[in-house]
Design a protein around this motif. Structure first.
Motif, short mmCIF file in Angstrom:
data_model
loop_
_atom_site.label_atom_id
_atom_site.label_comp_id
_atom_site.label_asym_id
_atom_site.label_seq_id
_atom_site.Cartn_x
_atom_site.Cartn_y
_atom_site.Cartn_z
N GLU A 21 45.54 35.83 42.66
CA GLU A 21 46.62 36.19 41.74
C GLU A 21 46.26 37.41 40.92
O GLU A 21 47.08 38.31 40.71
N GLU A 22 45.01 37.49 40.44
CA GLU A 22 44.59 38.58 39.57
C GLU A 22 44.10 39.80 40.34
O GLU A 22 44.17 40.92 39.83
N ALA A 23 43.56 39.59 41.57
CA ALA A 23 42.96 40.67 42.35
C ALA A 23 41.92 41.42 41.52
O ALA A 23 41.81 42.64 41.58
N SER A 24 41.17 40.67 40.74
CA SER A 24 40.16 41.27 39.85
C SER A 24 39.17 40.19 39.45
O SER A 24 39.57 39.12 38.98
N VAL A 25 37.88 40.48 39.64
CA VAL A 25 36.86 39.52 39.26
C VAL A 25 36.82 39.35 37.74
O VAL A 25 36.71 38.23 37.22
N SER A 26 36.95 40.46 37.01
CA SER A 26 36.86 40.38 35.55
C SER A 26 38.03 39.60 34.96
O SER A 26 37.85 38.76 34.08
N ARG A 27 39.25 39.86 35.44
CA ARG A 27 40.41 39.13 34.92
C ARG A 27 40.36 37.66 35.32
O ARG A 27 40.73 36.78 34.55
N ALA A 28 39.92 37.40 36.54
CA ALA A 28 39.79 36.01 36.98
C ALA A 28 38.75 35.28 36.14
O ALA A 28 38.93 34.12 35.77
N ALA A 29 37.65 35.96 35.81
CA ALA A 29 36.61 35.36 34.98
C ALA A 29 37.17 34.99 33.61
O ALA A 29 36.90 33.91 33.07
N ALA A 30 37.97 35.90 33.02
CA ALA A 30 38.56 35.62 31.72
C ALA A 30 39.51 34.43 31.79
O ALA A 30 39.53 33.58 30.89
N ARG A 31 40.31 34.35 32.87
CA ARG A 31 41.25 33.24 33.03
C ARG A 31 40.51 31.91 33.12
O ARG A 31 40.98 30.90 32.60
N MET A 32 39.35 31.91 33.79
CA MET A 32 38.62 30.67 34.03
C MET A 32 37.50 30.43 33.02
O MET A 32 36.71 29.50 33.15
N ARG A 57 37.25 46.33 48.09
CA ARG A 57 37.50 47.52 47.29
C ARG A 57 38.46 48.46 47.99
O ARG A 57 38.37 48.70 49.20
N ALA A 58 39.40 49.01 47.23
CA ALA A 58 40.31 50.05 47.70
C ALA A 58 40.43 51.06 46.57
O ALA A 58 41.28 50.93 45.71
N GLY A 59 39.52 52.00 46.54
CA GLY A 59 39.45 52.92 45.41
C GLY A 59 38.87 52.21 44.21
O GLY A 59 37.80 51.61 44.27
N ARG A 60 39.63 52.21 43.11
CA ARG A 60 39.16 51.59 41.88
C ARG A 60 39.69 50.16 41.70
O ARG A 60 39.43 49.54 40.67
N VAL A 61 40.42 49.66 42.67
CA VAL A 61 40.97 48.32 42.57
C VAL A 61 40.50 47.47 43.74
O VAL A 61 39.91 47.98 44.70
N MET A 62 40.76 46.18 43.66
CA MET A 62 40.45 45.27 44.76
C MET A 62 41.75 44.78 45.37
O MET A 62 42.74 44.53 44.66
N VAL A 63 41.77 44.64 46.68
CA VAL A 63 42.97 44.18 47.38
C VAL A 63 42.59 43.01 48.28
O VAL A 63 41.47 42.94 48.80
#
Length: 316
Positions: A21-32, A57-63
């Protein structure tokens, strides 16, 4: 979901759901409520269990990978079922509830009712986030696959198991800019048909119930084009002599933009506005609360039921 090792920790499903849902380790970490290193280790375990990178990784984001996208709906469904299993028969504690709900709705609904719904959710359940998705130009089983938790609008789902509740009947209105020539004098069906028209259709359709009603009287209209949403059409109509259509629900938006609504001189079928959800959410008290919030947003129709969806409606 393919598993390459035994003894899978089912908590990984919850983490996978949040990561996708977040496609981001940092945002997922904050959620959990985990540290980023701990979330990264969890992602590593998920990758090993699935035999797939999951996020790349796809540039600066994760997909998400194609396999991750393929299982996302199944993962969401399993997590929702597990949540409902443990919450059945309990009261939901709204002030401490932490949840993200995905709502599939047309842009007109979001524009008219979005602020009211956000304000109520913030007041009653500050840990809840709402994610609105616009209707797509292609039909996908969003509720069945867990892409969306709730659908609001003129529901035309073809999934037989989906619950559909009628909320209100909308009617179609004509809409033009103030000073439009059509407003000078009585709006007859012939004058209405003779104008140049703009349709609003997520599928790009140029015809709808209006054309069927005109054909019954031996008339037709000239549709010069189509746009994807009702709100978009309002901005086009404001700067042109085109005639558009909208639901009565959108009338406040039209008035705010300086547009004039008028009754269409045709016998058109009502538009059944409702909400839909997958039955796996029936026993989920948090989802029931969200449904109650949505139910109270719109004026009640003459009847409410969970019968199958009606199919009549505008060009969509």
């Amino acid at each position: 979901m393919r598993v390459t090792q035994s003894g899978l920790d089912l908590n990984l499903l919850v983490a996978l759901d949040v990561l996708l849902e977040e496609a981001s380790v940092s945002r997922a970490a904050a959620r959990m409520h985990l540290s980023e290193p701990a979330m990264s280790r969890t992602l590593g375990r998920i990758r090993k269990a699935l035999g797939d990178p999951v996020l790349v990784r796809a540039g600066r984001v994760m997909v998400p990978t194609p396999h991750a996208l393929a299982v996302q709906g199944e993962v969401r469904a399993v997590v929702d079922r597990a949540r409902a299993l443990f919450l059945t028969g309990t009261e939901v504690d709204l002030p401490t509830l932490t949840r993200t709900f995905t709502v599939l709705a047309n842009d007109a609904f979001t524009a008219v009712y979005g602020a009211t719904l956000f304000n109520r959710v913030t007041r009653e359940a500050p840990g809840v986030r709402l994610r609105f998705l616009s209707e797509s130009h292609v039909d996908v089983p969003a509720l069945r696959e867990g892409v969306a938790d709730l659908e609001l609008g003129v529901v035309d789902t073809r999934s037989p198991e989906v619950r559909v509740e009628h909320l209100a009947d909308e009617r179609m209105l004509g809409v033009v800019r103030h000073g439009h020539p059509l407003l000078r004098g009585r709006i007859t069906v012939r004058r209405f048909a003779a104008a140049e028209h703009l349709t609003a259709s997520r599928r790009g359709r140029l015809e709808g119930p209006v054309d069927a009603a005109l054909a019954e009287q031996g008339l037709s209209r000239r549709v010069v084009g189509s746009v994807g949403t009702f709100p978009t059409s309002l901005f086009v109509l404001r700067e042109s002599d085109l005639v558009g259509l909208m639901t009565s629900q959108v009338e406040p938006l039209a008035a705010a933009l300086g547009l004039a609504a008028f009754e269409i001189p045709l016998d058109l079928p009502p538009l059944p506005f409702g909400m839909a959800w997958h039955p796996r959410h029936d026993a989920d008290p948090a989802h029931a609360w969200l449904r109650a919030c949505a139910r109270e947003l719109v004026p009640a129709g003459p009847e409410r039921s969970t019968a199958g969806p009606e199919r009549s409606g505008p060009a969509r």
